[in-house]
Design an enzyme around this catalytic site. Sequence first.
Site, PDB file in Angstrom:
ATOM      1  N   VAL A  88      -2.927  27.685  51.167  1.00 45.13           N
ATOM      2  CA  VAL A  88      -4.104  27.061  50.572  1.00 45.13           C
ATOM      3  C   VAL A  88      -4.683  27.933  49.454  1.00 45.13           C
ATOM      4  O   VAL A  88      -5.663  27.556  48.812  1.00 45.13           O
ATOM      5  CB  VAL A  88      -5.156  26.726  51.660  1.00 45.13           C
ATOM      6  CG1 VAL A  88      -4.625  25.636  52.577  1.00 45.13           C
ATOM      7  CG2 VAL A  88      -5.549  27.952  52.482  1.00 45.13           C
ATOM      8  N   HIS A 104      -1.124  21.599  52.669  1.00 42.91           N
ATOM      9  CA  HIS A 104      -2.233  21.779  53.617  1.00 42.91           C
ATOM     10  C   HIS A 104      -3.580  21.945  52.935  1.00 42.91           C
ATOM     11  O   HIS A 104      -4.512  22.473  53.535  1.00 42.91           O
ATOM     12  CB  HIS A 104      -1.935  22.970  54.543  1.00 42.91           C
ATOM     13  CG  HIS A 104      -0.756  22.728  55.450  1.00 42.91           C
ATOM     14  ND1 HIS A 104      -0.092  23.731  56.123  1.00 42.91           N
ATOM     15  CD2 HIS A 104      -0.124  21.566  55.782  1.00 42.91           C
ATOM     16  CE1 HIS A 104       0.895  23.191  56.838  1.00 42.91           C
ATOM     17  NE2 HIS A 104       0.906  21.891  56.635  1.00 42.91           N
ATOM     18  N   GLY A 172       8.757  32.883  53.901  1.00 45.03           N
ATOM     19  CA  GLY A 172       7.552  33.309  54.611  1.00 45.03           C
ATOM     20  C   GLY A 172       6.866  32.254  55.449  1.00 45.03           C
ATOM     21  O   GLY A 172       5.644  32.191  55.469  1.00 45.03           O
TER      22      GLY A 172
END
Length: 230
Positions: A88, A104, A172
Amino acid sequence: MKHIVVLTGAGMSAESGIATFRDSGGLWEQHSIEDVATPEGFCRNPQLVLDFYNARRKAAFEAIPNKGHTGLAEMEREYKVSVITQNVDSLHERAGSTDVLHLHGELDKVRSTADPSLIYTLTADNPEIHLGDKCEKGSQLRPHIVWFGEAVPMIEKAMGIVRVADTLVVIGTSLNVYPAAGLLNYVKSGTPIYLIDPNEVKASYPGVHFIRKGASEGVEELRGLLEGLK
Ligand code: APR
């Protein structure tokens, strides 16, 4: 031009000093998901949720892109690069990536609780929202974040991008959270998949090329590998 699609998660920004969620010491060890990342948590205690995201927003504004982010942005000179991120923060954009889809949500945006189309952008000078901060229609503002239990509006678009990838790179992410983790299933058969992570990731996808490194070093190694394939 070869189309490289990159799916990133919290580990992408770890070297920029932003905490991951599920590593030891990660955010979900210190905060309860139910309290700070669900619509029910926001109904119960909105101030707690606003404080949580205010703190994360300030940290994200202070962070700077790492070599992994800048490496991906530089790859646009040679490839069409589409980034699909679960993050985000806006570190991909700040590094120079031009095609970034946030699955997201985005920390630097807030929206009306009554009308989701009313979205506002915050700045580093004014990074907080509080109870009583309202949209132009008079409803409380909330973080522009996809909470657990909420729909993921960008997932269809992300599936379409993954379907046309020539190469998929995953960086990641523990691949614990769906539907994002399921995106790997949408590649065309035979599409090479590279996975960059310093730790083991349970990705049971046949033929995944695992680069067991942090994002910065991993992206550098990836670029060398792709160069060698030219
Ligand atoms: N470089 C690359 N990867 C790293 C690094 C690093 N320097 N450090 C840690 N990692 C890896 C971890 O090994 C782990 O596999 O990053 C991954 C982080 O996993 P999570 O904390 O689960 O984060 P993520 O997969 O992005 O979470 C998905 O969960 O809570 C939600 O909405 C939140 O978008 C988030 C989603």
